[in-house]
Each structure stands twice: as C-alpha cells, then as structure tokens.
Design a protein around this motif. Structure first.
Motif, PDB file in Angstrom:
ATOM      1  N   HIS A 186      45.967  29.117  32.795  1.00  0.00           N
ATOM      2  CA  HIS A 186      45.159  30.232  32.313  1.00  0.00           C
ATOM      3  C   HIS A 186      44.231  30.796  33.389  1.00  0.00           C
ATOM      4  N   ASP A 187      43.674  29.924  34.221  1.00  0.00           N
ATOM      5  CA  ASP A 187      42.671  30.349  35.194  1.00  0.00           C
ATOM      6  C   ASP A 187      43.216  30.559  36.603  1.00  0.00           C
ATOM      7  N   ALA A 188      44.483  30.276  36.815  1.00  0.00           N
ATOM      8  CA  ALA A 188      45.031  30.276  38.179  1.00  0.00           C
ATOM      9  C   ALA A 188      44.919  31.631  38.862  1.00  0.00           C
ATOM     10  N   GLY A 189      45.154  32.708  38.130  1.00  0.00           N
ATOM     11  CA  GLY A 189      45.135  34.020  38.742  1.00  0.00           C
ATOM     12  C   GLY A 189      43.763  34.667  38.805  1.00  0.00           C
ATOM     13  N   ILE A 190      42.774  34.041  38.165  1.00  0.00           N
ATOM     14  CA  ILE A 190      41.424  34.599  38.141  1.00  0.00           C
ATOM     15  C   ILE A 190      40.513  33.899  39.131  1.00  0.00           C
ATOM     16  N   ASN A 191      40.516  32.582  39.096  1.00  0.00           N
ATOM     17  CA  ASN A 191      39.645  31.809  39.981  1.00  0.00           C
ATOM     18  C   ASN A 191      40.387  31.462  41.270  1.00  0.00           C
ATOM     19  N   THR A 192      40.595  32.476  42.098  1.00  0.00           N
ATOM     20  CA  THR A 192      41.337  32.277  43.342  1.00  0.00           C
ATOM     21  C   THR A 192      40.389  32.011  44.511  1.00  0.00           C
ATOM     22  N   ASP A 193      40.929  31.420  45.554  1.00  0.00           N
ATOM     23  CA  ASP A 193      40.188  31.203  46.796  1.00  0.00           C
ATOM     24  C   ASP A 193      40.305  32.480  47.619  1.00  0.00           C
ATOM     25  N   GLU A 194      39.273  33.309  47.568  1.00  0.00           N
ATOM     26  CA  GLU A 194      39.361  34.624  48.181  1.00  0.00           C
ATOM     27  C   GLU A 194      39.423  34.578  49.706  1.00  0.00           C
ATOM     28  N   SER A 195      38.848  33.564  50.304  1.00  0.00           N
ATOM     29  CA  SER A 195      38.947  33.459  51.762  1.00  0.00           C
ATOM     30  C   SER A 195      40.395  33.217  52.179  1.00  0.00           C
ATOM     31  N   ALA A 196      41.108  32.404  51.391  1.00  0.00           N
ATOM     32  CA  ALA A 196      42.516  32.132  51.692  1.00  0.00           C
ATOM     33  C   ALA A 196      43.403  33.311  51.311  1.00  0.00           C
ATOM     34  N   ARG A 197      42.933  34.118  50.388  1.00  0.00           N
ATOM     35  CA  ARG A 197      43.759  35.215  49.863  1.00  0.00           C
ATOM     36  C   ARG A 197      43.534  36.534  50.606  1.00  0.00           C
ATOM     37  N   GLN A 198      42.498  36.604  51.434  1.00  0.00           N
ATOM     38  CA  GLN A 198      42.095  37.874  52.028  1.00  0.00           C
ATOM     39  C   GLN A 198      43.192  38.530  52.857  1.00  0.00           C
ATOM     40  N   ALA A 199      43.898  37.744  53.659  1.00  0.00           N
ATOM     41  CA  ALA A 199      44.944  38.322  54.512  1.00  0.00           C
ATOM     42  C   ALA A 199      46.020  39.001  53.672  1.00  0.00           C
ATOM     43  N   TYR A 200      46.372  38.375  52.550  1.00  0.00           N
ATOM     44  CA  TYR A 200      47.380  38.970  51.676  1.00  0.00           C
ATOM     45  C   TYR A 200      46.856  40.256  51.046  1.00  0.00           C
ATOM     46  N   ARG A 201      45.600  40.233  50.625  1.00  0.00           N
ATOM     47  CA  ARG A 201      44.998  41.445  50.047  1.00  0.00           C
ATOM     48  C   ARG A 201      44.977  42.569  51.083  1.00  0.00           C
TER      49      ARG A 201
END
Length: 295
Positions: A256-271
C-alpha cells in the motif's frame, strides 16, 4: 530468424530484450528518445553478439516519428516481423500532487504510444498475414496500488488493449502478447520500497522479462503472461478478493505504501530523466494531431 523492433530500448528491459534476441541470431532495431544512449547500446550489443543491431532515435509520443521509425526498421532489416512496445515511465507519489503534465506524459507514453504502435505495426502485419505485437504492461495493470494511480490506469489500459487485440487480430495472422512484469530491477523502481513478500515473489532482473518476451516470440504465443510466473500466487488471489479485504492485505504486506513513501534521493535521477517536460512542445504536437484528424 526474425526482424525485431523495440521501443524504449536504450536500457532496462528494452536493452535486455534486444541483447537476448541478438544473442539468438535475430536482427534488432532499438528506438529510444535518448539518441546518444540508444546508439551506444546498439553498438555494444552488436559488438558482443555479432548480430545486426541498430539504434535509432524515437519519440514514441510523435505518431509521425513512430511511423518513420518503422519505415527505417524495414529499410535496415529488409522487413519487420515483431514490434515490442516497451517504452514506459512510472512517476510515483500522491495522486493529488501529480501535475497534469506528468499525468499527460504517462498517458502519452504508456497508452497512446502503445495504441499508435499497435496500429502502425498491426496494419503492416495484417496486410502480410503474419507478425507479432508484444506490449509490455505491468502487474500494476492487474492489481492497483496507491502512489502510482495514473501509472496503474495506463497499464490496466494496455492489458485491456492486448486482450481485445489478441482476439481481433488473430484471424488476420497477427499475434498479440501482453507481458506483465512484477518488480524489475531497473531504474524505474529506484527508491521504491520493496516489501518482503513482493521481493520474495515478484522481484526479478530484466533478463527474466526479456526471456519471457523472446520465448513468446519464438513460440508465437499470444495472450497475457505475468512474469515471474510465481507472482501469480499473489496476484491471482488478490484479483478475486473483495476490495476491502484486498486493501487490508496491501496494508499488511507493505504494498500500500510502496509508491508513496519513496526514497527521493535514490529516485531523483529517474525523475530528472522522465518527468522534466517541454509542455509547449507537447501541447503543440497534440494540437497538430487534432488538426490532422479533422481534415
């Protein structure tokens, strides 16, 4: 040997699929919006396998460019037997915070481009009486989750499209396959939490997906395929449960929370790679398409 075109082929599942097809002696053209990377990827695969592998720039949201890409594929390979509609993006976060631009981009890439590609290739294949379309959807197109609402909507659309086309185009000699990956170890899920049950049952490397695609093509198998197969043990029961129970299970397993509580530092390059939009260009292209359709 078959002649294959793959969208979104510069990295991830697309690159792994190109490599496996090439290793088995098939000829491949990969298209990607990153012109430099797609050329490098194609060159590396060609060098490693000795197969014909060509990389071409491709913006799948541009229908005219998509048609030109397929024309170039046929010119390079002497024909086309298979189109793999692999290009896709997955922004994450609360639905109410998602900008219209990001939502539109998902719809353009994940749905509209698959529809356009399926028409363009399907018409060519139907005229010749043979060919295969492989559309890459997602397990999120079978069981939805918060934090990726629009992504889920796009992948549900691809699953429905594939089911309909597999029935409609089969009498014309066209096979339509829908591949639904689970959690695949690519940049798409960077920073996304992987609950223990998902990690155990549904987490795979890109090569597992490429193997399913290549196998489906070599055996000419249509229909829907969830990868890995063991993920059916989780997905199939979830689809049968009442919504309230399904939501409780999602909470209990952490899905339920996997797509909301993400690690934004790890996700930034993809964004940075997928969510920086040139909205003026997007809008002008959509306007031009509308004008053409009314002529």
């Amino acid at each position: 040997m078959k002649r294959i075109a793959i969208t979104g082929g510069a990295q991830g599942i697309g690159a792994a699929t190109a490599r496996e097809f090439a290793a088995k002696g098939h000829s491949v053209v990969i298209g990607d919006i990153d012109a430099k990377l797609v050329a490098e990827t194609a060159g590396a695969i060609a060098s490693d396998t000795g197969a014909t592998v060509v990389g071409l720039p491709l913006d799948v949201t541009d229908a005219a460019a998509f048609a030109t890409f397929l024309d170039k594929v046929e010119a390079e390979l002497g024909g086309l037997d298979v189109l793999v509609n692999n290009a896709g993006i997955m922004p994450t976060g609360p639905f109410l915070d998602e900008t219209d631009g990001v939502s539109d981009r998902q719809i353009d890439i994940n749905v509209r481009a698959v529809v356009v590609g399926s028409k363009l290739a399907g018409r060519r294949f139907a005229e010749r009486g043979h060919g295969q379309i492989v559309n890459v959807a997602s397990a999120a197109g079978l069981v939805a989750a918060p934090g990726v609402a629009v992504y889920c909507a796009t992948k549900f659309a691809v699953v429905g499209l594939g089911d309909a086309l597999d029935q409609e185009l089969s009498p014309l000699g066209v096979t339509v396959t829908t591949i639904c990956p689970g959690y695949v170890n690519t940049q798409l899920i960077a920073g996304v939490k992987q609950p223990w049950l998902v990690r155990k049952i549904a987490f795979v490397e890109p090569e597992a997906i490429s193997n399913a695609i290549v196998s489906s093509v070599e055996k000419n198998h249509g229909g829907l395929r969830l990868v890995p197969f063991r993920a059916n043990a989780m997905v199939a029961p979830m689809r049968l449960l009442p919504a309230a129970v399904r939501h409780l299970v999602a909470h209990a397993t952490g899905v339920h929370d996997a797509g909301i509580n993400t690690d934004e530092s790890a996700r930034q390059a993809y964004r940075d790679r997928t969510e920086h939009l040139d909205l003026a260009t997007t809008r002008s292209r959509q306007t031009a398409t509308k004008k053409q359709s009314t002529k």
